[in-house]
Structure formats: C-alpha cells, structure tokens
Design a protein around this motif. Structure first.
Motif, PDB file in Angstrom:
ATOM      1  N   HIS A 170       0.849  -1.189   0.000  1.00  0.00           N
ATOM      2  CA  HIS A 170       0.000   0.000   0.000  1.00  0.00           C
ATOM      3  C   HIS A 170       0.883   1.236   0.000  1.00  0.00           C
ATOM      4  N   ARG A 171       0.693   2.079  -1.000  1.00  0.00           N
ATOM      5  CA  ARG A 171       1.424   3.335  -1.041  1.00  0.00           C
ATOM      6  C   ARG A 171       0.800   4.290  -0.047  1.00  0.00           C
ATOM      7  N   LEU A 172       1.622   4.991   0.705  1.00  0.00           N
ATOM      8  CA  LEU A 172       1.128   5.939   1.690  1.00  0.00           C
ATOM      9  C   LEU A 172       0.882   7.287   1.027  1.00  0.00           C
ATOM     10  N   SER A 173      -0.134   7.993   1.481  1.00  0.00           N
ATOM     11  CA  SER A 173      -0.450   9.292   0.902  1.00  0.00           C
ATOM     12  C   SER A 173       0.409  10.403   1.501  1.00  0.00           C
ATOM     13  N   LEU A 174       1.002  10.170   2.672  1.00  0.00           N
ATOM     14  CA  LEU A 174       1.858  11.151   3.333  1.00  0.00           C
ATOM     15  C   LEU A 174       3.187  10.507   3.704  1.00  0.00           C
ATOM     16  N   THR A 175       4.180  11.306   3.963  1.00  0.00           N
ATOM     17  CA  THR A 175       5.473  10.792   4.389  1.00  0.00           C
ATOM     18  C   THR A 175       5.342  10.267   5.821  1.00  0.00           C
ATOM     19  N   PRO A 176       5.710   9.014   6.054  1.00  0.00           N
ATOM     20  CA  PRO A 176       5.552   8.449   7.396  1.00  0.00           C
ATOM     21  C   PRO A 176       6.616   8.956   8.370  1.00  0.00           C
ATOM     22  N   ILE A 177       6.272   8.914   9.634  1.00  0.00           N
ATOM     23  CA  ILE A 177       7.223   9.194  10.709  1.00  0.00           C
ATOM     24  C   ILE A 177       7.597   7.827  11.266  1.00  0.00           C
ATOM     25  N   PRO A 178       8.805   7.341  10.969  1.00  0.00           N
ATOM     26  CA  PRO A 178       9.172   5.959  11.259  1.00  0.00           C
ATOM     27  C   PRO A 178       8.883   5.501  12.692  1.00  0.00           C
ATOM     28  N   GLU A 179       9.157   6.326  13.687  1.00  0.00           N
ATOM     29  CA  GLU A 179       8.960   5.881  15.077  1.00  0.00           C
ATOM     30  C   GLU A 179       7.489   5.752  15.468  1.00  0.00           C
ATOM     31  N   ILE A 181       5.220   4.208  13.361  1.00  0.00           N
ATOM     32  CA  ILE A 181       4.624   3.151  12.555  1.00  0.00           C
ATOM     33  C   ILE A 181       4.370   1.907  13.396  1.00  0.00           C
ATOM     34  N   LYS A 182       3.137   1.407  13.297  1.00  0.00           N
ATOM     35  CA  LYS A 182       2.746   0.168  13.960  1.00  0.00           C
ATOM     36  C   LYS A 182       2.025  -0.674  12.916  1.00  0.00           C
ATOM     37  N   VAL A 183       2.318  -1.967  12.878  1.00  0.00           N
ATOM     38  CA  VAL A 183       1.685  -2.865  11.918  1.00  0.00           C
ATOM     39  C   VAL A 183       1.036  -4.005  12.666  1.00  0.00           C
ATOM     40  N   ASP A 184      -0.269  -4.203  12.419  1.00  0.00           N
ATOM     41  CA  ASP A 184      -1.027  -5.313  12.992  1.00  0.00           C
ATOM     42  C   ASP A 184      -1.579  -6.151  11.859  1.00  0.00           C
ATOM     43  N   ASP A 186      -4.284  -9.274  11.543  1.00  0.00           N
ATOM     44  CA  ASP A 186      -5.280 -10.064  12.274  1.00  0.00           C
ATOM     45  C   ASP A 186      -5.181  -9.836  13.772  1.00  0.00           C
ATOM     46  N   GLY A 187      -4.985  -8.569  14.171  1.00  0.00           N
ATOM     47  CA  GLY A 187      -4.940  -8.231  15.587  1.00  0.00           C
ATOM     48  C   GLY A 187      -3.635  -8.533  16.282  1.00  0.00           C
ATOM     49  N   VAL A 188      -2.631  -9.008  15.556  1.00  0.00           N
ATOM     50  CA  VAL A 188      -1.331  -9.335  16.157  1.00  0.00           C
ATOM     51  C   VAL A 188      -0.323  -8.301  15.705  1.00  0.00           C
ATOM     52  N   ALA A 189       0.340  -7.654  16.689  1.00  0.00           N
ATOM     53  CA  ALA A 189       1.342  -6.640  16.361  1.00  0.00           C
ATOM     54  C   ALA A 189       2.583  -7.312  15.806  1.00  0.00           C
ATOM     55  N   LEU A 190       3.119  -6.739  14.745  1.00  0.00           N
ATOM     56  CA  LEU A 190       4.356  -7.252  14.149  1.00  0.00           C
ATOM     57  C   LEU A 190       5.498  -6.312  14.475  1.00  0.00           C
TER      58      LEU A 190
END
Length: 190
Positions: A170-179, A181-184, A186-190
């Motif tokens: 997925h391309r982001l519409s804005l520049t991310p702030i790395p610190e 970023i959280k990715v889940d 199926d409800g499990v944090a990676l």
C-alpha cells in the motif's frame, strides 16, 4: 478480464476469470473476451487507444450494465495494456490515472502495467514510441515491459507476481514518521 472493443464491454458470457475455472474453461473464456473474430461485439476495435478502452470499461453505465460486478471495492485494480503502438487516446496519462483513482477512490489501489514498444524510442525497425503507457506504468509503480521480445514466458511470470504483490502493498499518501509506525495483522502486532 480483457477489453478490446471500443464500447468497453468485456465480450463473452463471463466478466472475469478466476480460480474456480479449469484450464480449458479459462482459456476459452479468455478467447471469448478478446473476441478476435467479433462474435460477441460489432463495435469498433480501436486498440491504439488503450486509455479510452479502460475508461469506457469502467464507465458508470458499463459498471451497472455489461461489466456489472467487474470492479470490486476492496480489490486492487491492476491494468495491463498490451500494444505495439503509441497510446493514442485523447486523455493524457495524468488525466487517465486521475479517472482510475476516482473509480477506486484510493490512488494506492491502482497499478497500470504495460507491454509496449521500448522506452523512449520504440523497438528497432518500424515501431513507435510507447507514449503514455510508460508514463502511466511509471506513475503507479507498475511494470513496463518491451513488446519487442520474442519470449513472453518471463513477462507473464513477472506480471502475475506483480499483480499479486501490488495487492499486498500500500502506497502511503503522506510521508511516514518511522517511530510512529505500527503494523497489525489479524490483531497481532508485528
């Protein structure tokens, strides 16, 4: 699905090919979709206007008519243009992409791939430059492959892999702030 007629309708009785079809049925369905002998459609075949073909295919009238159920809201839209000439539609690549993004309501959900003459000057001999196909593929992180090749096996593999990969990214519409970023998944944090 495949679209070759100017009206933008997918020819034949099926609007798409999926994994419920056996190989022979899928091949027959694809042959009907490209409708080379015009069995299903008597509209013109102006295949040098790839952008216009797709705009017609995804028009509001066609999406509730001949191409009903072609577009799925949650699915990524991958388009593969195949042409041996320059793109000759009235729309520029930017206008075309804007229309596609409006149809999906999410720019990151659209990828355009192209198999066309070499960029920037076309293939050796009497081939044309790729025109807008290169621009549309580049702008959406799609593949741009040379139609000049004689071996399409590797291309088909690349296209298949990239249409699946694009559904997982997925391309982001804005520049991310790395610190932040959280990715889940199926409800499990990676």
């Amino acid at each position: 699905a495949a679209v070759t007629a100017d009206d933008g309708c997918v020819s034949g009785g099926e609007t798409w090919i999926d994994n419920t079809m056996d190989e022979a049925t899928a091949q027959n369905t694809f042959a009907n979709m490209i409708d080379v002998d015009r069995t299903f459609s008597n509209t013109l075949y102006n295949t040098e206007r790839g952008f216009q073909l797709i705009e017609n295919a995804l028009s509001p009238d066609n999406l509730v008519g001949c191409n009903a159920d072609l577009l799925r809201d949650s699915a990524h839209l991958n388009i593969i243009h195949v042409s041996d000439e320059s793109e000759q539609s009235i729309s520029t690549a930017a206008e075309y992409l804007s229309q596609l993004e409006a149809v999906k309501n999410r720019p990151e959900a659209v990828t355009v791939h192209a198999v066309a003459p070499d960029y920037p000057n076309g293939c050796p001999g009497n081939w044309y430059a790729p025109g807008g196909y290169y621009d549309a593929a580049f702008a959406t992180d799609g593949l741009f492959l040379s139609i000049c090749t004689s071996d399409w096996g590797e291309y088909l593999t690349e296209l298949a892999e990239n249409t699946v990969i694009s559904q997982k990214s997925h391309r982001l519409s804005l520049t991310p702030i790395p610190e932040t970023i959280k990715v889940d998944v199926d409800g499990v944090a990676l």
